[in-house]
Scaffold this motif. Structure first.
Motif, PDB file in Angstrom:
ATOM      1  N   LEU A 111       0.825  -1.211   0.000  1.00 49.31           N
ATOM      2  CA  LEU A 111       0.000   0.000   0.000  1.00 49.31           C
ATOM      3  C   LEU A 111       0.855   1.256   0.000  1.00 49.31           C
ATOM      4  O   LEU A 111       0.438   2.295  -0.495  1.00 49.31           O
ATOM      5  N   ARG A 112       2.061   1.163   0.533  1.00 49.97           N
ATOM      6  CA  ARG A 112       2.941   2.336   0.563  1.00 49.97           C
ATOM      7  C   ARG A 112       3.745   2.488  -0.723  1.00 49.97           C
ATOM      8  O   ARG A 112       4.548   3.399  -0.854  1.00 49.97           O
ATOM      9  N   GLY A 113       3.528   1.613  -1.667  1.00 48.84           N
ATOM     10  CA  GLY A 113       4.227   1.713  -2.944  1.00 48.84           C
ATOM     11  C   GLY A 113       5.575   1.039  -2.953  1.00 48.84           C
ATOM     12  O   GLY A 113       6.334   1.173  -3.910  1.00 48.84           O
ATOM     13  N   THR A 114       5.894   0.286  -1.908  1.00 52.53           N
ATOM     14  CA  THR A 114       7.163  -0.421  -1.878  1.00 52.53           C
ATOM     15  C   THR A 114       7.117  -1.603  -2.838  1.00 52.53           C
ATOM     16  O   THR A 114       6.126  -2.332  -2.888  1.00 52.53           O
ATOM     17  N   SER A 115       8.171  -1.736  -3.613  1.00 48.54           N
ATOM     18  CA  SER A 115       8.215  -2.824  -4.605  1.00 48.54           C
ATOM     19  C   SER A 115       8.486  -4.139  -3.893  1.00 48.54           C
ATOM     20  O   SER A 115       9.616  -4.605  -3.804  1.00 48.54           O
ATOM     21  N   GLN A 116       7.434  -4.728  -3.354  1.00 48.19           N
ATOM     22  CA  GLN A 116       7.548  -6.001  -2.656  1.00 48.19           C
ATOM     23  C   GLN A 116       6.871  -7.079  -3.486  1.00 48.19           C
ATOM     24  O   GLN A 116       5.675  -7.015  -3.748  1.00 48.19           O
ATOM     25  N   LYS A 117       7.646  -8.055  -3.910  1.00 47.94           N
ATOM     26  CA  LYS A 117       7.089  -9.135  -4.692  1.00 47.94           C
ATOM     27  C   LYS A 117       6.289 -10.077  -3.803  1.00 47.94           C
ATOM     28  O   LYS A 117       6.474 -10.128  -2.598  1.00 47.94           O
ATOM     29  N   ALA A 118       5.398 -10.840  -4.464  1.00 45.73           N
ATOM     30  CA  ALA A 118       4.554 -11.756  -3.703  1.00 45.73           C
ATOM     31  C   ALA A 118       5.398 -12.822  -3.004  1.00 45.73           C
ATOM     32  O   ALA A 118       5.118 -13.204  -1.866  1.00 45.73           O
ATOM     33  N   SER A 119       6.440 -13.294  -3.669  1.00 46.13           N
ATOM     34  CA  SER A 119       7.290 -14.325  -3.055  1.00 46.13           C
ATOM     35  C   SER A 119       7.982 -13.789  -1.811  1.00 46.13           C
ATOM     36  O   SER A 119       8.116 -14.500  -0.805  1.00 46.13           O
ATOM     37  N   GLU A 120       8.405 -12.519  -1.858  1.00 43.74           N
ATOM     38  CA  GLU A 120       9.049 -11.924  -0.690  1.00 43.74           C
ATOM     39  C   GLU A 120       8.056 -11.748   0.457  1.00 43.74           C
ATOM     40  O   GLU A 120       8.380 -11.984   1.624  1.00 43.74           O
ATOM     41  N   LEU A 121       6.838 -11.342   0.113  1.00 44.01           N
ATOM     42  CA  LEU A 121       5.801 -11.177   1.138  1.00 44.01           C
ATOM     43  C   LEU A 121       5.522 -12.501   1.838  1.00 44.01           C
ATOM     44  O   LEU A 121       5.450 -12.562   3.067  1.00 44.01           O
ATOM     45  N   TRP A 122       5.407 -13.575   1.081  1.00 42.63           N
ATOM     46  CA  TRP A 122       5.070 -14.856   1.693  1.00 42.63           C
ATOM     47  C   TRP A 122       6.234 -15.455   2.465  1.00 42.63           C
ATOM     48  O   TRP A 122       6.027 -16.214   3.412  1.00 42.63           O
ATOM     49  N   ARG A 123       7.453 -15.098   2.107  1.00 43.15           N
ATOM     50  CA  ARG A 123       8.591 -15.515   2.932  1.00 43.15           C
ATOM     51  C   ARG A 123       8.526 -14.852   4.306  1.00 43.15           C
ATOM     52  O   ARG A 123       8.824 -15.472   5.329  1.00 43.15           O
ATOM     53  N   LYS A 124       8.132 -13.601   4.339  1.00 45.98           N
ATOM     54  CA  LYS A 124       7.996 -12.879   5.604  1.00 45.98           C
ATOM     55  C   LYS A 124       6.852 -13.457   6.442  1.00 45.98           C
ATOM     56  O   LYS A 124       6.974 -13.634   7.656  1.00 45.98           O
ATOM     57  N   VAL A 125       5.716 -13.730   5.757  1.00 46.32           N
ATOM     58  CA  VAL A 125       4.566 -14.295   6.474  1.00 46.32           C
ATOM     59  C   VAL A 125       4.929 -15.654   7.055  1.00 46.32           C
ATOM     60  O   VAL A 125       4.606 -15.969   8.211  1.00 46.32           O
ATOM     61  N   HIS A 126       5.612 -16.464   6.265  1.00 46.32           N
ATOM     62  CA  HIS A 126       5.984 -17.797   6.729  1.00 46.32           C
ATOM     63  C   HIS A 126       6.969 -17.726   7.885  1.00 46.32           C
ATOM     64  O   HIS A 126       6.861 -18.495   8.858  1.00 46.32           O
ATOM     65  N   ALA A 127       7.934 -16.803   7.843  1.00 45.42           N
ATOM     66  CA  ALA A 127       8.903 -16.657   8.933  1.00 45.42           C
ATOM     67  C   ALA A 127       8.208 -16.225  10.219  1.00 45.42           C
ATOM     68  O   ALA A 127       8.518 -16.727  11.311  1.00 45.42           O
ATOM     69  N   ALA A 128       7.244 -15.303  10.105  1.00 40.22           N
ATOM     70  CA  ALA A 128       6.513 -14.852  11.289  1.00 40.22           C
ATOM     71  C   ALA A 128       5.657 -15.966  11.871  1.00 40.22           C
ATOM     72  O   ALA A 128       5.572 -16.139  13.094  1.00 40.22           O
ATOM     73  N   TYR A 129       5.045 -16.757  10.990  1.00 43.00           N
ATOM     74  CA  TYR A 129       4.223 -17.880  11.459  1.00 43.00           C
ATOM     75  C   TYR A 129       5.086 -18.933  12.146  1.00 43.00           C
ATOM     76  O   TYR A 129       4.712 -19.470  13.195  1.00 43.00           O
ATOM     77  N   CYS A 130       6.244 -19.250  11.581  1.00 45.64           N
ATOM     78  CA  CYS A 130       7.129 -20.257  12.178  1.00 45.64           C
ATOM     79  C   CYS A 130       7.617 -19.817  13.552  1.00 45.64           C
ATOM     80  O   CYS A 130       7.758 -20.635  14.471  1.00 45.64           O
ATOM     81  N   LYS A 131       7.897 -18.539  13.701  1.00 49.68           N
ATOM     82  CA  LYS A 131       8.343 -18.030  15.002  1.00 49.68           C
ATOM     83  C   LYS A 131       7.247 -18.185  16.050  1.00 49.68           C
ATOM     84  O   LYS A 131       7.507 -18.619  17.180  1.00 49.68           O
ATOM     85  N   LEU A 132       6.007 -17.839  15.682  1.00 48.96           N
ATOM     86  CA  LEU A 132       4.897 -17.977  16.621  1.00 48.96           C
ATOM     87  C   LEU A 132       4.601 -19.438  16.893  1.00 48.96           C
ATOM     88  O   LEU A 132       4.263 -19.821  18.027  1.00 48.96           O
ATOM     89  N   GLN A 133       4.742 -20.286  15.886  1.00 49.68           N
ATOM     90  CA  GLN A 133       4.484 -21.711  16.070  1.00 49.68           C
ATOM     91  C   GLN A 133       5.485 -22.341  17.032  1.00 49.68           C
ATOM     92  O   GLN A 133       5.137 -23.224  17.821  1.00 49.68           O
ATOM     93  N   ALA A 134       6.736 -21.857  16.999  1.00 50.44           N
ATOM     94  CA  ALA A 134       7.749 -22.373  17.919  1.00 50.44           C
ATOM     95  C   ALA A 134       7.431 -21.983  19.364  1.00 50.44           C
ATOM     96  O   ALA A 134       7.770 -22.709  20.302  1.00 50.44           O
ATOM     97  N   GLU A 135       6.755 -20.854  19.539  1.00 48.28           N
ATOM     98  CA  GLU A 135       6.376 -20.414  20.881  1.00 48.28           C
ATOM     99  C   GLU A 135       5.118 -21.123  21.378  1.00 48.28           C
ATOM    100  O   GLU A 135       4.933 -21.294  22.584  1.00 48.28           O
TER     101      GLU A 135
END
Length: 222
Positions: A111-135
């Protein structure tokens, strides 16, 4: 005092005018004895320290207690009888809420116009989910990145479709006096089932509550 001591003769001559009785008096003899032994003047015993007294405290006698070492807090322990969550085809409410929350948070770059590809976005989502899952391994099962992306696309499509049906249910002719929120949800559910392909009931009411807290959620889902 020793009579052979020269001090004795000098003192005796000096006090001779006071008479023999004075020289032979016990008090005078005690005085002479103390005068002849200077160490006796300093041989005063230190009174014992009693509780509540103002006597000076000897710090050297205080027991030395080692400082408690500071360590980071230990990781949360899972009870032995608490089973670990296992992934299945049916996702739990906790999994849905975690996925929705991470996606809405991390998709702000688009939304801020940052050139973020879908693959990069899902890598971030997956990393955040894995961190919460470990907790919270007893609540969230492990999920691969592809599984998160696939489930999100299905859930996002149903959330958008439900919102359109909910809006249409508010425009129905019968939505007049006596038409309450329960009636509107009932009609929206019917519209969703008829319009969905393949036909199925809406399964993400908890997701509606989460996305409604983000004013830009429709843009992010699209």
């Amino acid at each position: 005092m020793d009579p052979n001591n020269p001090n004795y003769n000098q003192l005796a001559q000096h006090f001779s005018d006071l008479g023999d009785d004075f020289i032979s008096s016990p008090n005078f003899q005690l005085f002479l004895e103390r005068l002849g032994n200077p160490s006796s003047q300093n041989s005063q015993q230190t009174p014992p320290v009693t509780e509540g007294s103002n006597s000076e405290y000897d710090v050297s006698q205080e027991e030395v207690v080692p400082e408690t070492p500071q360590y980071p807090p230990p990781p949360p322990r899972i009870p032995a009888n608490q089973p670990l969550a296992k992934s299945s085809r049916i996702w739990s409410v906790s999994e849905d809420e975690a996925l929705i929350g991470f996606y809405l948070e991390l998709s702000d770059d688009a939304l801020r116009g940052t050139s973020q590809k879908a693959s990069e976005l899902w890598r971030k989502v997956h990393a955040a989910y894995c961190k919460l899952q470990a907790e919270k391994p007893h609540i969230l099962p492990p999920r691969p990145m592809k599984s998160l992306e696939t489930h999100w696309r299905r859930m996002a499509a149903d959330l958008l479709q439900w919102t359109n049906c909910y809006d249409e249910a508010g425009k129905l002719p019968e939505s007049g006096s006596g038409y309450n929120e329960a009636d509107r949800i009932k009609h929206a559910s019917k519209l969703f089932y008829i319009s969905s392909n393949p036909q199925h009931n809406f399964a993400f009411p908890h997701g509606v509550e989460m996305v409604n807290k983000d004013p830009k959620w429709r843009t992010k889902l699209r």
